[in-house]
Design a protein around this motif. Structure first.
Motif, PDB file in Angstrom:
ATOM      1  N   ASP A 106      46.829  27.324  45.468  1.00  0.00           N
ATOM      2  CA  ASP A 106      47.818  26.718  46.370  1.00  0.00           C
ATOM      3  C   ASP A 106      47.344  25.323  46.783  1.00  0.00           C
ATOM      4  O   ASP A 106      46.363  25.174  47.497  1.00  0.00           O
ATOM      5  CB  ASP A 106      48.009  27.601  47.605  1.00  0.00           C
ATOM      6  N   ALA A 107      48.058  24.301  46.338  1.00  0.00           N
ATOM      7  CA  ALA A 107      47.682  22.915  46.633  1.00  0.00           C
ATOM      8  C   ALA A 107      48.534  22.307  47.750  1.00  0.00           C
ATOM      9  O   ALA A 107      48.328  21.161  48.124  1.00  0.00           O
ATOM     10  CB  ALA A 107      47.804  22.062  45.376  1.00  0.00           C
ATOM     11  N   GLY A 108      49.473  23.059  48.272  1.00  0.00           N
ATOM     12  CA  GLY A 108      50.349  22.550  49.321  1.00  0.00           C
ATOM     13  C   GLY A 108      49.703  22.642  50.698  1.00  0.00           C
ATOM     14  O   GLY A 108      48.488  22.830  50.829  1.00  0.00           O
ATOM     15  N   PRO A 109      50.524  22.507  51.757  1.00  0.00           N
ATOM     16  CA  PRO A 109      50.000  22.567  53.124  1.00  0.00           C
ATOM     17  C   PRO A 109      49.244  23.864  53.418  1.00  0.00           C
ATOM     18  O   PRO A 109      48.218  23.855  54.092  1.00  0.00           O
ATOM     19  CB  PRO A 109      51.253  22.458  53.997  1.00  0.00           C
ATOM     20  N   SER A 110      49.737  24.978  52.884  1.00  0.00           N
ATOM     21  CA  SER A 110      49.046  26.251  53.096  1.00  0.00           C
ATOM     22  C   SER A 110      47.667  26.218  52.460  1.00  0.00           C
ATOM     23  O   SER A 110      46.688  26.682  53.044  1.00  0.00           O
ATOM     24  CB  SER A 110      49.846  27.418  52.509  1.00  0.00           C
ATOM     25  N   GLY A 111      47.585  25.677  51.245  1.00  0.00           N
ATOM     26  CA  GLY A 111      46.310  25.592  50.535  1.00  0.00           C
ATOM     27  C   GLY A 111      45.284  24.786  51.302  1.00  0.00           C
ATOM     28  O   GLY A 111      44.095  25.109  51.300  1.00  0.00           O
ATOM     29  N   GLN A 112      45.738  23.729  51.960  1.00  0.00           N
ATOM     30  CA  GLN A 112      44.830  22.916  52.767  1.00  0.00           C
ATOM     31  C   GLN A 112      44.276  23.719  53.949  1.00  0.00           C
ATOM     32  O   GLN A 112      43.097  23.642  54.271  1.00  0.00           O
ATOM     33  CB  GLN A 112      45.546  21.658  53.252  1.00  0.00           C
ATOM     34  N   VAL A 113      45.151  24.510  54.573  1.00  0.00           N
ATOM     35  CA  VAL A 113      44.714  25.358  55.684  1.00  0.00           C
ATOM     36  C   VAL A 113      43.740  26.412  55.177  1.00  0.00           C
ATOM     37  O   VAL A 113      42.701  26.665  55.784  1.00  0.00           O
ATOM     38  CB  VAL A 113      45.919  26.010  56.404  1.00  0.00           C
TER      39      VAL A 113
END
Length: 178
Positions: free
Chosen positions: A12-19
């Protein structure tokens, strides 16, 4: 099995992945509840984590914070959060017998913490309404105005995770408690 899907945490590279990456860096893994919240509301998880950061900078001990969260979770019947806060309480220094006594609604032997537990249990059972006597008792026990704010913040974030885990039926990834 949890009701909400969670994407592959590694890809997951999106906002969730960052979290996810921030959580994994901080604690080594991503608990199922955090993964599910972040997958569908990364800003909500960031708010919960920000609240925990505020609490850790406050004057309530980590033991008291975990006692609060365990009481609220026990009253709500959230098995996921009871398991999580039992482990986190142990890591914060609460003894196994203290944790069991909190879960079973018995005194821990620490008068000040027991006053806190009684106060929080009344809050949880009454949707936040307390009597003048309840308020006086928590003050006599030595809790300050600032700590009452911290108690309220711990209460609010725990109710959020309790409700979310009940909606999601989050699969427990912490040691279960008897």
């Amino acid at each position: 099995m949890s009701r909400l899907s969670v994407p592959n945490l590694e890809s997951d590279a999106g906002p969730s992945g960052q979290v996810y990456a921030q959580i994994k860096k901080a604690i080594g893994n991503v608990p199922n509840t955090f993964a599910a919240i972040a997958a569908h509301g990364p800003a909500a998880l960031k708010a919960v984590l920000a609240a925990d950061t505020v609490l850790s900078a406050g004057s309530l001990s980590k033991r008291d914070q975990e006692a609060i969260k365990l009481v609220i979770s026990e009253v709500a019947g959230c098995d996921y959060c009871v398991a999580a806060h039992s482990l986190l309480g142990k890591l914060a220094g609460l003894k196994p017998d203290e944790l069991k006594n909190i879960r079973e609604r018995r005194a821990t032997g620490d008068e000040k913490r027991d006053a806190l537990i009684r106060f929080v249990r009344k809050l949880a059972q009454s949707s936040g309404t307390v009597s003048d006597d309840d308020f006086a008792a928590i003050r006599v026990a030595g809790y300050t105005d600032a700590q009452l704010v911290e108690i309220s913040l711990a209460f609010a974030t725990t109710v959020f995770t309790n409700v979310f885990n009940r909606i999601n039926d989050t699969e427990i990834d912490f040691p279960r408690v008897a």
